[in-house]
Scaffold this active site. Structure first.
Site, short mmCIF file in Angstrom:
data_model
loop_
_atom_site.label_atom_id
_atom_site.label_comp_id
_atom_site.label_asym_id
_atom_site.label_seq_id
_atom_site.Cartn_x
_atom_site.Cartn_y
_atom_site.Cartn_z
N HIS A 1 0.85 -1.20 0.00
CA HIS A 1 0.00 0.00 0.00
C HIS A 1 0.88 1.25 0.00
O HIS A 1 1.59 1.53 0.96
CB HIS A 1 -0.90 0.00 1.24
N HIS B 1 -5.53 -0.95 6.61
CA HIS B 1 -5.59 -0.48 8.01
C HIS B 1 -6.46 -1.41 8.87
O HIS B 1 -5.94 -2.13 9.70
CB HIS B 1 -6.05 0.97 8.13
N HIS C 1 -9.51 1.17 1.72
CA HIS C 1 -9.24 1.68 3.08
C HIS C 1 -10.46 1.38 3.96
O HIS C 1 -11.60 1.61 3.53
CB HIS C 1 -9.08 3.20 3.07
N HIS D 1 0.96 5.52 -1.50
CA HIS D 1 0.50 6.67 -2.27
C HIS D 1 1.77 7.45 -2.60
O HIS D 1 2.26 8.24 -1.79
CB HIS D 1 -0.46 7.55 -1.47
N ASP E 1 2.32 3.27 2.69
CA ASP E 1 1.22 4.24 2.71
C ASP E 1 1.65 5.67 2.41
O ASP E 1 1.87 6.01 1.26
CB ASP E 1 0.48 4.12 4.05
N GLN F 1 2.73 11.20 -1.99
CA GLN F 1 2.85 11.71 -0.61
C GLN F 1 4.29 11.70 -0.10
O GLN F 1 4.61 12.37 0.88
CB GLN F 1 1.93 10.93 0.32
N TYR G 1 -4.68 7.49 -6.67
CA TYR G 1 -5.91 8.27 -6.81
C TYR G 1 -5.72 9.69 -7.32
O TYR G 1 -6.69 10.43 -7.51
CB TYR G 1 -6.73 8.27 -5.51
ZN LIG Z 1 -3.74 4.83 2.16
#
Ligand SMILES: [Zn+2]
Length: 452
Positions: free
Chosen positions: A55, A268, A231, A57, A319, A60, A120
């Site tokens: 997982h 999560h 999520h 992103h 993440d 980020q 996303y």
């Molecule tokens: Zn996430």
């Protein structure tokens, strides 16, 4: 073809000695224990399989460390999210490529050889689709290809601002798709990963906040047999909002209404009742744990002890990518349990068993399952994803077998990895990825612009 020889290697059957591994076309062709090194073999001391970060992103990574200034008196996930939105709204495709390339280089240097990119950030800055609807997915795919990491692309469907189909916020405009747009995005994303060595694709309904039940039903078939990630129950407020909307908690709702099975990965799942823990474990779905990010965001502590007691499967992800490393995720997972239970070696599989080994085995199997890899580990037919440890590291001195894994995870951390092969390609040597310098320079230039 290349031939490697390891003094010891962790195979699916356990530790083996004098192991020769033959790689052809990116795949492990043969694994032969008890074989003396031959002329031409590349020799190393300790080999482990590479793990998946199930997982991520990627974008980020660009804001890592930028949200550590206290906001209002109750600084939470929801205030962090404001910083994330500001960052997301500013990034160009080239910025995303720069950030993702460095991130994937760092993942490889830290023992991750496959990434599940829960993607996303789809559209242009004003929210309109790019001419190629999968423009951003292509940037991610190119970053994976440049770094050598295997990519499981998980395009995310995101349509709403909260439970019950609430309209999205303006700050979410780059994420939002209709079902039809998402189908087009999936088709274009499939093309973007088709030529990638080891590439595959699944789907990621973002969360029950962002997807209505009807939309969930409409998009799950688009996975076409691939993995489905969502999520769930990361935040207490999310659980409360879900209860207010449906009378059910997020994990409970999914287990009752969605076809959750071994293809699914609930990211999560931090906040669960005992009943949810056992029902989730029974489905065979994977819990996608991101302990470093969950700690960073103040999410809470996953009930790992109880989930493993119920024979639940888990893998780990990075993440938010605030800090990237196999050892960091596994150590944080165990330390969270220690702090909560006021005990040591909580997740070890039994008396006398290594905690690091238990964590590693679960993360290997769960990560492979969640990213649709039918074979995991150092075994014929698997991707040649191999990590060697630096036995000159002080925290590995005199260690062999499981003690070396414990030394890496709990004491050495980021300095313990020597070489990494991803899909048979040796990308990290002496702890450094060949692209490290160039990727840092490109990343730094992009992020300096973004934070200015
Ligand atoms: Zn996430």
């Amino acid at each position: 073809m290349s031939r490697l020889h390891f003094a010891s290697a962790l195979l699916p059957s356990g530790w083996a000695h004098d192991v020769q591994v033959v790689i052809t076309a990116g795949t492990i062709a043969e694994v032969m224990p008890g074989v003396a090194p031959a002329v031409g073999d590349e020799r190393h001391a300790i080999a482990l399989p590479g793990l998946a970060s199930l997982h991520s992103h990627a974008f980020q990574r660009g804001m890592a460390g930028l949200a550590e200034l206290r906001g209002d008196s109750t600084d939470t996930f929801w205030t962090w999210r404001e910083t994330m939105y500001r960052f997301a709204l500013a990034m160009t495709p080239d910025d995303v490529a720069a950030v993702a390339t460095l991130l994937y280089v760092e993942m490889l240097e830290q023992g991750f050889t496959r990434v599940g990119e829960f993607h996303y950030l789809h559209h242009d800055r004003d929210g309109s689709p790019y001419a190629d609807v999968a423009e951003m997915a292509r940037q991610i795919a190119q970053a994976a290809e440049a770094s050598g990491i295997a990519l499981t692309l998980l395009p995310s469907f995101y349509a709403h601002g909260s439970f019950g189909g609430a309209a999205p916020h303006a700050a979410q405009r780059r994420f939002v798709c209709s079902v039809d747009q998402f189908a087009a995005l999936m088709a274009a994303s499939r093309k973007a990963v088709a030529a990638l060595p080891g590439g595959n694709i699944g789907i990621a309904p973002h969360s029950l906040r962002a997807v209505t039940p009807d939309e969930l039903t409409a998009i799950v078939p688009l996975a076409d047999g691939g993995p489905v990630h969502i999520h769930a129950a990361e935040q207490v407020k999310e659980v409360q909002d879900c209860l207010a909307w449906s009378g059910r908690r997020p994990v409970q709702w999914l287990l009752e209404h969605a076809p959750v099975d071994q293809r699914w990965c609930l990211i999560h799942a931090t906040h669960m009742t005992d009943q949810e823990i056992s029902a989730f474990a029974e489905t065979g779905a994977v819990a996608g744990l991101c302990p470093v990010t969950e700690a960073s965001l103040g999410d809470g502590i996953f009930p790992a002890h109880e989930f493993l007691a119920a024979s639940g499967a888990f893998g780990v992800g990075t993440d938010s990518n605030v800090l990237v490393g196999v050892a960091d995720e596994l150590r944080q997972l165990e330390y969270g349990q220690r702090l909560q239970h006021r005990q040591r070696n909580v997740l070890s599989s039994g008396a006398g068993r290594s905690t690091g080994r238990t964590l590693f085995d679960h993360a290997l199997a769960g990560g492979a399952q969640a990213l649709a890899q039918t074979k995991a580990g150092l075994t014929p037919g698997a991707h040649a994803d191999i990590v060697t440890l630096d036995t000159s590291h002080p925290s590995l001195a005199g260690r062999t077998g499981d003690a070396a894994i414990d030394g890496w995870i709990f004491a050495a951390g980021s300095g313990a990895i020597d070489c990494v092969w991803a899909g048979g390609r040796k990308v990290v040597q002496g702890g450094r990825h060949g692209l490290r310098q160039a990727a840092r320079e490109r990343f730094n230039a992009a992020v300096r612009r973004l934070v200015a």
